[in-house]
Write an enzyme that holds these catalytic residues in place. Sequence first.
Site, short mmCIF file in Angstrom:
data_model
loop_
_atom_site.label_atom_id
_atom_site.label_comp_id
_atom_site.label_asym_id
_atom_site.label_seq_id
_atom_site.Cartn_x
_atom_site.Cartn_y
_atom_site.Cartn_z
N LEU A 88 63.51 46.07 17.63
CA LEU A 88 63.07 45.19 16.56
C LEU A 88 62.57 43.87 17.15
CD1 LEU A 88 66.06 45.78 14.09
CD2 LEU A 88 63.90 47.03 14.24
N GLY B 28 84.64 23.68 8.72
CA GLY B 28 84.72 22.24 8.70
C GLY B 28 83.44 21.57 9.14
N ARG C 23 81.78 30.48 20.20
CA ARG C 23 81.06 31.68 19.76
C ARG C 23 79.66 31.36 19.23
NH1 ARG C 23 82.75 33.14 13.73
NH2 ARG C 23 83.26 31.06 12.99
N ASN D 182 77.02 33.21 16.32
CA ASN D 182 76.80 34.25 15.32
C ASN D 182 75.31 34.55 15.18
OD1 ASN D 182 79.53 34.38 14.80
ND2 ASN D 182 79.44 33.04 13.01
N ASN E 129 87.69 31.83 -2.77
CA ASN E 129 86.82 32.47 -3.75
C ASN E 129 87.65 33.56 -4.44
OD1 ASN E 129 86.75 34.87 -2.13
ND2 ASN E 129 85.02 34.04 -0.97
N GLU F 225 89.06 36.34 -2.14
CA GLU F 225 90.14 35.85 -1.28
C GLU F 225 91.41 35.64 -2.07
OE1 GLU F 225 87.22 33.42 1.85
OE2 GLU F 225 88.16 32.40 0.14
N ASP G 84 81.16 25.90 1.48
CA ASP G 84 81.33 24.68 2.27
C ASP G 84 80.72 23.48 1.55
OD1 ASP G 84 82.59 26.09 4.33
OD2 ASP G 84 80.69 26.61 5.26
#
Length: 312
Positions: A28, A41, A90, A92, A187, A190, A256
């Site tokens: 791709l 945060g 990390r 993402n 939410n 959760e 957030d």
Amino acid sequence: MKNIVTFTLNPTIDKNSSVDHVKAEDKLYCDKPVFEPGGGGINVSRAIKKLGGSSLLLYTSGGFTGKKLDKLLGEEELNKKAIEIEAETRENLIITEKTSSLQYRFGMPGPEINEQEYKKIFEVLAELEPFPDYLVISGSIPEGVSNNIYAEMAQLAKKKNSKVIVDVSGPPLKSVIKEGVFLIKPNLGEFQDFIGRELKNEEEIKEEALKLVENKSCQAIVISIGAGGALLVTDQKAEFMRPPTVPIKSKVGAGDSMVAGLVLSLARGDSLKNSFHYGLAAGSAAVMTPGTELCTKEDTDRLFKKMAKNRL
């Protein structure tokens, strides 16, 4: 205005790109990527700045990715303090399929935090001067880190008369609830995971939320229900609020942004009710922006005023 500190244990750099089709096995060819700082945060502090406020961003940073994260945050002129760790911060990957507008989000687990670094986190937090009036703990924890870390942070903050706002899920939420905090913002999914069962209607949600307030797990709960709005529960009342209908471009960052609007309004001296409404407006404003962009002040203020008119 009262001061705000946000804490991010597991920050990330979000690498955003797009491709015509997502197809297994094929090579791709994606568009040029855009790199943005991320993590609970961090995004709360970024949204607070977009809304015209200020906060101190406390976060871990390690390796090449950590240095890149520091640079990205510096470019946004955020008030920040990095806690250096050995392992790599990390990164993402977020891919948007242009033909369908579907978004694919690949989240990585994050770095290890050793015992010395664990202690350093608490040393840095304890030495903050002045200590924050509001401490926002938001985001995931890396693998191998104790689920009690946020409860320990809440305990430290409470001893210094700080109001703790928590936006975490899973075992860390169960742990911090036992310590007791000012406000939690799960939410609906959760919250149902926390309760251990599906809640069929608004009354069941209110009933379960009120139990947590009555047993001193928290003073208030804000449960976001996506496009359906949000619910505020305290020992005084339960209020459901539905935001104005807005065009949805991306739901990333809505939670957030909601926390940012809520804590900023509280820090400015507004009531919990008005702060709840401003947070909901900020969350709604965030879904109007593409990709991982957060709320804008213009959209947030406009939606907040519209909500106020609808209440009259």
